[in-house]
Design a protein around this motif. Sequence first.
Motif, PDB file in Angstrom:
ATOM      1  N   LEU A 136      55.350  44.119  39.595  1.00 24.70           N
ATOM      2  CA  LEU A 136      55.811  44.297  40.978  1.00 24.70           C
ATOM      3  C   LEU A 136      55.002  45.394  41.656  1.00 24.70           C
ATOM      4  O   LEU A 136      54.856  46.492  41.110  1.00 24.70           O
ATOM      5  N   THR A 137      54.494  45.099  42.824  1.00 28.80           N
ATOM      6  CA  THR A 137      53.763  46.107  43.588  1.00 28.80           C
ATOM      7  C   THR A 137      53.744  45.697  45.062  1.00 28.80           C
ATOM      8  O   THR A 137      53.946  44.529  45.383  1.00 28.80           O
TER       9      THR A 137
ATOM     10  N   HIS B  46      50.981  46.333  46.627  1.00 30.63           N
ATOM     11  CA  HIS B  46      49.530  46.325  46.877  1.00 30.63           C
ATOM     12  C   HIS B  46      48.871  45.187  46.106  1.00 30.63           C
ATOM     13  O   HIS B  46      48.790  45.229  44.874  1.00 30.63           O
TER      14      HIS B  46
ATOM     15  N   GLY C  47      65.636  57.540  32.171  1.00 31.71           N
ATOM     16  CA  GLY C  47      64.743  56.604  31.490  1.00 31.71           C
ATOM     17  C   GLY C  47      63.300  57.047  31.543  1.00 31.71           C
ATOM     18  O   GLY C  47      62.425  56.448  30.919  1.00 31.71           O
TER      19      GLY C  47
ATOM     20  N   GLU D  10      63.765  59.975  36.309  1.00 30.66           N
ATOM     21  CA  GLU D  10      64.256  58.696  36.836  1.00 30.66           C
ATOM     22  C   GLU D  10      65.558  58.346  36.112  1.00 30.66           C
ATOM     23  O   GLU D  10      65.556  58.086  34.910  1.00 30.66           O
TER      24      GLU D  10
ATOM     25  N   GLY E 115      60.771  44.691  31.482  1.00 35.71           N
ATOM     26  CA  GLY E 115      60.370  45.796  30.622  1.00 35.71           C
ATOM     27  C   GLY E 115      60.670  47.167  31.205  1.00 35.71           C
ATOM     28  O   GLY E 115      60.834  48.135  30.489  1.00 35.71           O
ATOM     29  N   GLY E 116      60.720  47.271  32.505  1.00 31.25           N
ATOM     30  CA  GLY E 116      60.904  48.556  33.163  1.00 31.25           C
ATOM     31  C   GLY E 116      59.824  48.712  34.201  1.00 31.25           C
ATOM     32  O   GLY E 116      59.095  47.761  34.476  1.00 31.25           O
ATOM     33  N   GLY E 117      59.662  49.920  34.793  1.00 24.59           N
ATOM     34  CA  GLY E 117      60.464  51.100  34.506  1.00 24.59           C
ATOM     35  C   GLY E 117      61.829  51.082  35.185  1.00 24.59           C
ATOM     36  O   GLY E 117      62.408  50.027  35.470  1.00 24.59           O
TER      37      GLY E 117
ATOM     38  N   GLN F 294      66.807  47.524  40.297  1.00 27.60           N
ATOM     39  CA  GLN F 294      66.845  46.450  41.310  1.00 27.60           C
ATOM     40  C   GLN F 294      67.402  45.155  40.724  1.00 27.60           C
ATOM     41  O   GLN F 294      68.217  44.474  41.357  1.00 27.60           O
TER      42      GLN F 294
ATOM     43  N   THR G 180      65.078  52.798  26.781  1.00 27.82           N
ATOM     44  CA  THR G 180      65.625  54.022  26.210  1.00 27.82           C
ATOM     45  C   THR G 180      66.073  54.981  27.301  1.00 27.82           C
ATOM     46  O   THR G 180      65.350  55.198  28.276  1.00 27.82           O
TER      47      THR G 180
ATOM     48  N   MET H  86      61.255  58.395  23.537  1.00 28.45           N
ATOM     49  CA  MET H  86      60.775  57.278  22.723  1.00 28.45           C
ATOM     50  C   MET H  86      60.597  57.661  21.261  1.00 28.45           C
ATOM     51  O   MET H  86      60.046  56.896  20.485  1.00 28.45           O
TER      52      MET H  86
ATOM     53  N   MET I 293      55.183  51.510  35.607  1.00 29.46           N
ATOM     54  CA  MET I 293      55.104  51.306  34.153  1.00 29.46           C
ATOM     55  C   MET I 293      53.719  50.807  33.761  1.00 29.46           C
ATOM     56  O   MET I 293      53.223  51.099  32.687  1.00 29.46           O
TER      57      MET I 293
ATOM     58  N   LEU J 172      55.224  58.833  30.500  1.00 28.47           N
ATOM     59  CA  LEU J 172      56.688  58.733  30.553  1.00 28.47           C
ATOM     60  C   LEU J 172      57.304  59.880  31.338  1.00 28.47           C
ATOM     61  O   LEU J 172      58.510  60.102  31.289  1.00 28.47           O
TER      62      LEU J 172
ATOM     63  N   SER K  52      65.353  47.322  24.316  1.00 29.71           N
ATOM     64  CA  SER K  52      64.768  48.586  23.851  1.00 29.71           C
ATOM     65  C   SER K  52      64.465  49.530  24.993  1.00 29.71           C
ATOM     66  O   SER K  52      63.503  50.298  24.929  1.00 29.71           O
TER      67      SER K  52
HETATM   68  N1  LIG Z   1      62.680  54.571  28.832  1.00 29.65           N
HETATM   69  C1  LIG Z   1      62.026  53.438  28.589  1.00 29.65           C
HETATM   70  O1  LIG Z   1      62.333  52.692  27.633  1.00 29.65           O
HETATM   71  C2  LIG Z   1      60.907  53.057  29.516  1.00 29.65           C
HETATM   72  C3  LIG Z   1      60.423  51.740  29.489  1.00 29.65           C
HETATM   73  C4  LIG Z   1      59.448  51.407  30.420  1.00 29.65           C
HETATM   74  C5  LIG Z   1      58.931  52.360  31.280  1.00 29.65           C
HETATM   75  N2  LIG Z   1      59.421  53.616  31.256  1.00 29.65           N
HETATM   76  C6  LIG Z   1      58.930  54.648  32.159  1.00 29.65           C
HETATM   77  O2  LIG Z   1      59.466  54.440  33.449  1.00 29.65           O
HETATM   78  C7  LIG Z   1      58.584  55.074  34.403  1.00 29.65           C
HETATM   79  C8  LIG Z   1      58.334  54.102  35.527  1.00 29.65           C
HETATM   80  O3  LIG Z   1      59.547  53.837  36.186  1.00 29.65           O
HETATM   81  P1  LIG Z   1      59.669  53.989  37.765  1.00 29.65           P
HETATM   82  O4  LIG Z   1      61.103  53.861  38.096  1.00 29.65           O
HETATM   83  O5  LIG Z   1      58.940  55.216  38.179  1.00 29.65           O
HETATM   84  O6  LIG Z   1      58.817  52.788  38.327  1.00 29.65           O
HETATM   85  P2  LIG Z   1      58.612  51.242  38.030  1.00 29.65           P
HETATM   86  O7  LIG Z   1      59.892  50.504  38.099  1.00 29.65           O
HETATM   87  O8  LIG Z   1      57.770  51.049  36.815  1.00 29.65           O
HETATM   88  O9  LIG Z   1      57.663  50.867  39.274  1.00 29.65           O
HETATM   89  C9  LIG Z   1      58.077  51.164  40.575  1.00 29.65           C
HETATM   90  C10 LIG Z   1      56.961  50.731  41.502  1.00 29.65           C
HETATM   91  O10 LIG Z   1      56.763  49.323  41.389  1.00 29.65           O
HETATM   92  C11 LIG Z   1      56.571  48.760  42.681  1.00 29.65           C
HETATM   93  N3  LIG Z   1      57.756  47.975  43.001  1.00 29.65           N
HETATM   94  C12 LIG Z   1      58.992  48.089  42.442  1.00 29.65           C
HETATM   95  N4  LIG Z   1      59.840  47.207  43.018  1.00 29.65           N
HETATM   96  C13 LIG Z   1      59.116  46.527  43.936  1.00 29.65           C
HETATM   97  C14 LIG Z   1      59.437  45.489  44.828  1.00 29.65           C
HETATM   98  N5  LIG Z   1      60.677  44.970  44.878  1.00 29.65           N
HETATM   99  N6  LIG Z   1      58.456  45.018  45.619  1.00 29.65           N
HETATM  100  C15 LIG Z   1      57.205  45.515  45.551  1.00 29.65           C
HETATM  101  N7  LIG Z   1      56.840  46.512  44.714  1.00 29.65           N
HETATM  102  C16 LIG Z   1      57.794  47.018  43.920  1.00 29.65           C
HETATM  103  C17 LIG Z   1      56.426  49.929  43.634  1.00 29.65           C
HETATM  104  O11 LIG Z   1      55.069  50.348  43.561  1.00 29.65           O
HETATM  105  P3  LIG Z   1      54.020  50.352  44.787  1.00 29.65           P
HETATM  106  O12 LIG Z   1      54.822  50.412  46.062  1.00 29.65           O
HETATM  107  O13 LIG Z   1      53.219  51.575  44.529  1.00 29.65           O
HETATM  108  O14 LIG Z   1      53.217  49.113  44.644  1.00 29.65           O
HETATM  109  C18 LIG Z   1      57.290  50.972  42.966  1.00 29.65           C
HETATM  110  O15 LIG Z   1      56.972  52.287  43.346  1.00 29.65           O
HETATM  111  C19 LIG Z   1      57.313  55.404  33.647  1.00 29.65           C
HETATM  112  O16 LIG Z   1      57.314  56.788  33.343  1.00 29.65           O
HETATM  113  C20 LIG Z   1      57.432  54.594  32.380  1.00 29.65           C
HETATM  114  O17 LIG Z   1      56.730  55.157  31.318  1.00 29.65           O
HETATM  115  C21 LIG Z   1      60.415  53.986  30.410  1.00 29.65           C
END
Ligand SMILES: NC(=O)c1ccc[n+]([C@@H]2O[C@H](COP(=O)([O-])OP(=O)(O)OC[C@H]3O[C@@H](n4cnc5c(N)ncnc54)[C@H](OP(=O)(O)O)[C@@H]3O)[C@@H](O)[C@H]2O)c1
Length: 214
Positions: free
Chosen positions: A108-109, A111, A16, A181, A150-152, A158, A9, A35, A78, A27, A7
């Motif tokens: 994943l973070t 911090h 995404g 993104e 689940g994402g994001g 990755q 999207t 969504m 996310m 989002l 799911s």
């Molecule tokens: N379209 C959909 O169905 C859907 C589903 C889920 C989420 N979303 C949306 O997607 C967006 C988020 O996606 P995003 O790409 O911005 O970010 P994300 O994948 O949710 O998170 C990225 C953050 O996670 C940490 N991280 C990721 N990989 C890591 C690794 N290998 N090691 C350590 N930390 C790691 C880092 O944070 P730090 O360095 O700050 O710790 C990085 O900045 C949100 O707007 C969410 O609402 C959409």
Amino acid sequence: MKVRVQSFTISIDGYGAGPNQDLHNPLGVNGPELMDWVFHTRMWRQMHAQPGGETGIDNEIADQSFVGIGAWILGRNMFGPVRGPWPDESWKGWWGEEPPYRVPVFVLTHHPRPPLEMAGGTVFRFVTEGIESALSQARAAAQGRDVRVGGGVSTIRQYLRAGLIDEMHLAIRPVLIGAGEHLLHDIDLRSLGYECDKYVPGERATHVFLRKRS
Ligand SMILES: NC(=O)c1ccc[n+]([C@@H]2O[C@H](COP(=O)([O-])OP(=O)(O)OC[C@H]3O[C@@H](n4cnc5c(N)ncnc54)[C@H](OP(=O)(O)O)[C@@H]3O)[C@@H](O)[C@H]2O)c1
């Protein structure tokens, strides 16, 4: 035991999430348009203790996406809008005191933060050792069931690049987001061994099921 994206999207132009995610735009800007298939489903409404909701293909697919999942992996963005070192432990996710996961969730973070136990069985565990560590911890916690990434977007990208996703269901929405993104930019899924298994037109999204060739 599979590693599944379900799911997730994207817009027609491949986004995404919209740009400028923050507390008021979880989002990103225009993200809710993505969504707008799941918001109408009975599954979503039940999850938010609301009556009604549509049954049909979108609902059935959304419902299935929770079946057989023993652990989740999320990216920190996310999980919430907080960036940088955690100022305190007050942020507990978007989902209230009883999140819908009900199994261990590995976030994943970079911090560190202590685990966060929520009502209903969800425990958020913060992983600073990277995607492979998160996956092996999630596999152990899932006890034979599947792991859902689940994402994001950055998180799924990755795992795709590392070839660690077995199956990926994308819900493609007929909207243009324009910026934000992008899920597949510069990722050659074909060379990574993925193929389209099937596609199903739903009421508000087209559902595409990809799988990794064995
Ligand atoms: N379209 C959909 O169905 C859907 C589903 C889920 C989420 N979303 C949306 O997607 C967006 C988020 O996606 P995003 O790409 O911005 O970010 P994300 O994948 O949710 O998170 C990225 C953050 O996670 C940490 N991280 C990721 N990989 C890591 C690794 N290998 N090691 C350590 N930390 C790691 C880092 O944070 P730090 O360095 O700050 O710790 C990085 O900045 C949100 O707007 C969410 O609402 C959409």
